[in-house]
Design an enzyme around this catalytic site. Structure first.
Site, PDB file in Angstrom:
ATOM      1  N   HIS A 114       0.832  -1.207   0.000  1.00 22.63           N
ATOM      2  CA  HIS A 114       0.000   0.000   0.000  1.00 22.63           C
ATOM      3  C   HIS A 114       0.865   1.256   0.000  1.00 22.63           C
ATOM      4  CE1 HIS A 114      -3.327   2.723   1.146  1.00 22.63           C
ATOM      5  NE2 HIS A 114      -2.418   3.285   1.942  1.00 22.63           N
ATOM      6  N   GLU A 115       1.900   1.274   0.842  1.00 24.01           N
ATOM      7  CA  GLU A 115       2.779   2.440   0.893  1.00 24.01           C
ATOM      8  C   GLU A 115       3.556   2.597  -0.412  1.00 24.01           C
ATOM      9  OE1 GLU A 115       2.248   4.514   3.090  1.00 24.01           O
ATOM     10  OE2 GLU A 115       1.029   3.206   4.344  1.00 24.01           O
TER      11      GLU A 115
END
Length: 238
Positions: A106-107
């Protein structure tokens, strides 16, 4: 919630909005923590750590100027577009769980957004300073305005506008986070880091995380509504 005066005590019904917002935030936070804990016990078949998965995803997208590093804390993961660093918490960086890999991906999704010039991310980054000022200065200005000039004081209206900027920040943040999660799930499958069943687990973790942003937006809107009801458009009877 109850206020006293010469006329006795009365209940401020607008506090109900604050309570609803608090309940939503607490529920979302509880859900993301419980979901992360559940799938942090499920080891990925690839055996990759969150840090290793992050580097593979970035490399697969031709992004070599972004660093991946470990930071202290629990779920303190974030991407900093100013320094181009994917910061992964202790429970993510060295963990081989599907939850950790999902959060790391996600990051990386944010790093890819930055690399591709994703407009909502650029907009969010641009309004961060203004939103921070708005959230910190809004209440002091409203209180000061009421004390100095009453409900019709320009300071009260400025305070409401500043708080609105903080709400706009939350509004812009939601699609940025949802898009990063979609990129994460797609890439985890394409790069071959997670299998189909594991991707299902990861979707649950990222879906729960997305609800925290929905709750934050709802809470901010309810707080703004309360402020508008209390101070917006009202004038003293002097």
């Amino acid at each position: 919630m109850f206020y006293g005066g010469m006329m006795g005590y009365y209940f401020d019904p607008t506090w109900i909005l604050v309570i609803i917002g608090a309940i939503l935030s607490l529920a979302a936070s509880s859900l993301v923590n419980s979901t992360f804990r559940r799938y942090s016990r499920v080891r990925s078949m690839s055996g990759m750590t969150g840090g290793e998965a992050a580097r593979r995803i970035l490399n697969s997208q031709g992004i070599f100027d972004v660093q991946v590093r470990e930071v202290r804390g629990q779920l303190t993961d974030h991407y900093d577009p100013r320094t181009k660093i994917v910061n992964l918490s202790e429970s993510v960086y060295a963990s081989t769980s599907v939850a950790a890999i999902g959060v790391a991906a996600h990051e990386c999704g944010h790093a890819i957004q930055d690399n591709r010039g994703y407009v909502p991310l650029r907009l969010r980054t641009a309004i961060v300073p203004v939103a921070n000022i708005g959230s910190q200065a809004a209440f002091p200005l409203i209180i000061l305005g009421v004390i100095i000039g009453g409900l019709g004081s320009p300071l009260v209206q400025i305070g409401l506008i500043l708080f609105s900027l903080a709400v706009i920040f939350q509004l812009v943040t939601l699609p940025v986070e949802v898009n990063a999660s979609r990129r994460a799930v797609t890439l985890l499958g394409q790069v071959g880091i997670l299998g189909d069943e594991e991707l299902g687990h990861t979707k649950k973790v990222l879906g729960a995380a997305a609800l925290t942003y929905v709750a934050a937006l709802a809470s901010s809107i309810l707080q703004l509504l309360r402020l508008v009801i209390l101070f917006g458009g009202r004038r003293d009877n002097d």
